[in-house]
Design an enzyme around this catalytic site. Sequence first.
Site, mmCIF file in Angstrom:
data_model
loop_
_atom_site.group_PDB
_atom_site.id
_atom_site.type_symbol
_atom_site.label_atom_id
_atom_site.label_comp_id
_atom_site.label_asym_id
_atom_site.label_seq_id
_atom_site.Cartn_x
_atom_site.Cartn_y
_atom_site.Cartn_z
ATOM 1 N N CYS A 122 0.737 -1.250 0.031
ATOM 2 C CA CYS A 122 0.127 -0.061 0.013
ATOM 3 C C CYS A 122 0.891 1.255 0.064
ATOM 4 O O CYS A 122 1.672 1.491 0.907
ATOM 5 C CB CYS A 122 -0.605 -0.050 1.183
ATOM 6 S SG CYS A 122 -1.463 1.478 1.751
ATOM 7 N N CYS A 180 0.446 3.803 2.782
ATOM 8 C CA CYS A 180 0.996 3.259 4.056
ATOM 9 C C CYS A 180 2.538 3.398 4.035
ATOM 10 O O CYS A 180 2.992 3.833 5.221
ATOM 11 C CB CYS A 180 0.608 1.733 4.160
ATOM 12 S SG CYS A 180 -1.123 1.297 4.072
#
Length: 141
Positions: A64, A67
């Site tokens: 991600c 993230c």
Amino acid sequence: MKLVCQCGTVNQFSIEKLDQTPKCGICHQNLFTGEPIEVTSERLIKHIEHSALPVLIDFWAPWCGPCVNFAPIYSEFAKTTGNQLRILKVNTEANQQVGIDFNIRSIPTLALFLNGEEKGRMSGAMKLGQLQQWVVQQLNG
Ligand SMILES: [Zn+2]
């Protein structure tokens, strides 16, 4: 008061010791490292159940992008909060059950727990200032 070490041991000590760099009775590491503690789903539950301090969790995954970009901000936040919070992160790819157990619909998601209860949750990466403000709001709200 109780705090869980990064080795998983539940440590108990008097609140006055909080400002004196408390160490784990088993592994002798500092209980506060100034870095987020990477936990498994089992350890995560332990922290939520036994921490006398608010527990902040970053649910993330290596694939991600937002993230990964948020990680240094989260680390910076961990440095600035010293011994006032328990700062954890859990890799939802390596611990897939945790995403189901905590009903994580998107990542990154941040969740804040106090005394075993969820006080707030926020999806999406934040800037450092936003994160600081959000945590204060959840704890005072
Ligand atoms: Zn330890």
